[in-house]
Write a protein that holds these residues in place. Structure first.
Motif, PDB file in Angstrom:
ATOM      1  N   ARG A   1      -0.840   0.362   7.103  1.00  0.00           N
ATOM      2  CA  ARG A   1       0.488  -0.151   6.766  1.00  0.00           C
ATOM      3  C   ARG A   1       0.636  -1.632   7.133  1.00  0.00           C
ATOM      4  O   ARG A   1       1.624  -2.261   6.774  1.00  0.00           O
ATOM      5  CB  ARG A   1       1.582   0.650   7.469  1.00  0.00           C
TER       6      ARG A   1
ATOM      7  N   ASN B   1      10.506  -4.518   7.409  1.00  0.00           N
ATOM      8  CA  ASN B   1      10.639  -3.072   7.625  1.00  0.00           C
ATOM      9  C   ASN B   1      11.420  -2.381   6.511  1.00  0.00           C
ATOM     10  O   ASN B   1      11.927  -1.274   6.691  1.00  0.00           O
ATOM     11  CB  ASN B   1      11.245  -2.765   8.998  1.00  0.00           C
ATOM     12  N   ALA B   2      11.484  -3.048   5.361  1.00  0.00           N
ATOM     13  CA  ALA B   2      11.976  -2.423   4.137  1.00  0.00           C
ATOM     14  C   ALA B   2      10.946  -2.638   3.042  1.00  0.00           C
ATOM     15  O   ALA B   2      10.436  -1.687   2.442  1.00  0.00           O
ATOM     16  CB  ALA B   2      13.332  -2.990   3.729  1.00  0.00           C
ATOM     17  N   ASP B   3      10.602  -3.900   2.801  1.00  0.00           N
ATOM     18  CA  ASP B   3       9.580  -4.228   1.803  1.00  0.00           C
ATOM     19  C   ASP B   3       8.185  -4.361   2.414  1.00  0.00           C
ATOM     20  O   ASP B   3       7.194  -4.345   1.701  1.00  0.00           O
ATOM     21  CB  ASP B   3       9.959  -5.524   1.084  1.00  0.00           C
TER      22      ASP B   3
ATOM     23  N   SER C   1       9.877  -0.515  -3.162  1.00  0.00           N
ATOM     24  CA  SER C   1      10.614  -0.602  -1.899  1.00  0.00           C
ATOM     25  C   SER C   1      12.086  -0.960  -2.097  1.00  0.00           C
ATOM     26  O   SER C   1      12.913  -0.702  -1.225  1.00  0.00           O
ATOM     27  CB  SER C   1       9.962  -1.637  -0.979  1.00  0.00           C
TER      28      SER C   1
ATOM     29  N   GLU D   1      14.494   3.364  -7.137  1.00  0.00           N
ATOM     30  CA  GLU D   1      14.436   3.250  -5.679  1.00  0.00           C
ATOM     31  C   GLU D   1      13.396   4.213  -5.097  1.00  0.00           C
ATOM     32  O   GLU D   1      13.432   5.415  -5.341  1.00  0.00           O
ATOM     33  CB  GLU D   1      15.816   3.551  -5.080  1.00  0.00           C
ATOM     34  N   HIS D   2      12.436   3.656  -4.339  1.00  0.00           N
ATOM     35  CA  HIS D   2      11.378   4.428  -3.662  1.00  0.00           C
ATOM     36  C   HIS D   2      10.523   5.232  -4.636  1.00  0.00           C
ATOM     37  O   HIS D   2       9.952   6.265  -4.260  1.00  0.00           O
ATOM     38  CB  HIS D   2      11.971   5.334  -2.583  1.00  0.00           C
TER      39      HIS D   2
ATOM     40  N   THR E   1       6.129  -3.427   6.491  1.00  0.00           N
ATOM     41  CA  THR E   1       6.275  -2.969   7.862  1.00  0.00           C
ATOM     42  C   THR E   1       5.707  -4.017   8.802  1.00  0.00           C
ATOM     43  O   THR E   1       4.557  -4.441   8.636  1.00  0.00           O
ATOM     44  CB  THR E   1       5.550  -1.627   8.078  1.00  0.00           C
TER      45      THR E   1
ATOM     46  N   ALA F   1       7.880  -4.001  -5.508  1.00  0.00           N
ATOM     47  CA  ALA F   1       6.927  -2.930  -5.211  1.00  0.00           C
ATOM     48  C   ALA F   1       5.684  -3.483  -4.539  1.00  0.00           C
ATOM     49  O   ALA F   1       5.265  -4.614  -4.805  1.00  0.00           O
ATOM     50  CB  ALA F   1       6.543  -2.195  -6.491  1.00  0.00           C
ATOM     51  N   SER F   2       5.090  -2.672  -3.676  1.00  0.00           N
ATOM     52  CA  SER F   2       3.808  -2.990  -3.052  1.00  0.00           C
ATOM     53  C   SER F   2       2.733  -2.178  -3.759  1.00  0.00           C
ATOM     54  O   SER F   2       2.815  -0.936  -3.797  1.00  0.00           O
ATOM     55  CB  SER F   2       3.834  -2.653  -1.558  1.00  0.00           C
TER      56      SER F   2
END
Length: 411
Positions: free
Chosen positions: A275, A261-263, A342, A326-327, A265, A357-358
């Motif tokens: 997601r 739930n950070a890198d 992420s 970040e983000h 879901t 990163a995704s």
């Protein structure tokens, strides 16, 4: 004659409204942590009051890398899975082959729903031939109980009953040895053993979330404070310091480790269908053992592989400059949006600007050139948009020999 007890209306009202006074639970270590909490910087971890930092997040990070850092992991969800069919149940619901996990060993694993999407990842501790401890980010008791139907096994949550500490850093072994845990030097990476403590026992494993030499300790909640005091006393000359999550998060980023739930879901938390993530899409494909019997999601995972249905890839990035991304949104050729960062930081150990990163395939998979990140940097009360080059690099971003050295070094 019946006499009904007299109830004070004001006392009853106060009792009914007192729930707001305990906004977050305290862990068994809370008295010691509260005494050290100079920053008063708290967050909610699974309903518990946990510290982002205790005294200085920068120095807390360096305590991990140069001394010994103590972090309260008690809020981590813990399940005791025990019985003749415990191995069979866990082999059925998790990705890795549990029959290969010997008593006194730990492995990192994950578990999926029937559609092959990751429900969570965590650590599986084999305490004996028929007894396991599964530690995770999210709560899964109803799912585990449903999955246990037909198995001769007991599943119980022991989050509140068992307190946990992470002791990480180059002097962590010396702290444990000086504390009198005789034989701890025999623990190799992912080993565990029980040691006497305060009339009971503590389970110590050579595991952690920092990519450094380190250990995790699990003890009955009633013995938590005596364990804390024992470690702090023995570690005084080894530079032991209590830390919060911000420092731990920086260390795990350098180690290239991911957080649910950070890198990614988790399947039960995802509201939007796009997601959801399969193990291969978040770097956990190495866990999948297709040689073992059926396990949750096996058919869907195999179909996604053979029919090339995998849509995402989780990558490590090295980014131009020194401003953390970040983000940040990731672009191809500064034009097409292809993913999201992420987690990011300037790594003091790697001396690089790093990120996880995704990305949407084939970007980050077969197309790895001409990637950019969009960073917004605050410059004198105004945001400045920066487009910085990014390249896909291997994880972990740092690799410390002391993490796996046998016997562990005495720093």
């Amino acid at each position: 004659m019946n006499h009904q007890p007299t109830i004070d209306p004001s006392a009853a009202r106060i009792a009914a409204q007192s729930h707001f006074r305990t906004l977050r639970l305290g862990t068994p270590f809370q008295p010691r942590i509260d005494a050290l909490a100079k920053t008063q910087d708290w967050y909610n971890w699974a309903g518990y009051r946990a510290p982002h930092s205790l005294w200085d997040e920068e120095l807390e990070y360096f305590a991990i890398r140069s001394q010994a850092a103590l972090f309260d992991i008690s809020p981590m969800i813990k399940y005791r899975i025990e019985g003749p069919d415990a191995e069979a149940l866990l082999d059925r619901v998790t990705l890795r082959d549990v029959t290969k996990l010997k008593p006194g060993r730990v492995h990192y694993t994950a578990w999926c729903d029937d559609a092959g999407f990751v429900l969570d990842d965590g650590m599986l501790f084999r305490l004996s031939s028929t007894r396991f401890r599964l530690c995770s980010q999210e709560r899964h008791l109803p799912w585990l109980l449903d999955s246990a139907c037909g198995f001769d096994v007991t599943v119980e949550e022991e989050t509140e009953a068992i307190a946990g500490l992470a002791l990480q850093g180059p002097t962590s072994f010396a702290v444990l040895r000086d504390a009198g845990f005789t034989g701890v030097e025999k623990l190799k990476i992912f080993d565990l053993a029980d040691f006497p403590h305060d009339g009971d026992s503590v389970t110590i494993s050579r595991t952690g979330f920092t990519g450094d030499l380190g250990y995790e300790l699990f003890v009955p909640a009633g013995k938590a404070l005596s364990l804390w005091d024992r470690l702090m006393t023995s570690g005084e000359l080894r530079g032991i310091r209590a830390i919060g999550y911000t420092a731990l998060n920086r260390a795990r980023l350098e180690a290239g480790l991911i957080v649910a739930n950070a890198d990614f879901t988790t399947a039960e938390h995802a509201i939007r269908a796009d997601r959801l993530r399969m193990p291969d899409e978040i770097g956990l494909g190495f866990m999948i053992d297709l040689e073992k019997g059926h396990f949750n999601g096996r058919r869907a995972i195999l179909e996604a592989r053979t029919k090339r249905k995998l849509r995402h890839v989780l990558v490590g990035l090295e980014i131009e400059g020194n401003i953390p991304a970040e983000h940040a949104i990731v672009y191809h050729k500064k034009a097409q949006e292809v993913g999201l960062v992420s987690g990011a930081m300037w790594s003091p150990m790697a001396k690089r600007n790093i990120a996880i990163a995704s990305l949407a395939r084939p970007y980050g998979d077969t197309i790895v050139e001409d990637l950019w990140v969009e960073i917004y940097a605050m410059r004198e009360l105004q945001y400045q948009k920066l487009m910085k080059r990014a390249k896909v690099v291997a994880r972990p971003f740092i690799k410390l020999d002391r993490r796996t050295a046998n016997p562990p070094a005495d720093f």
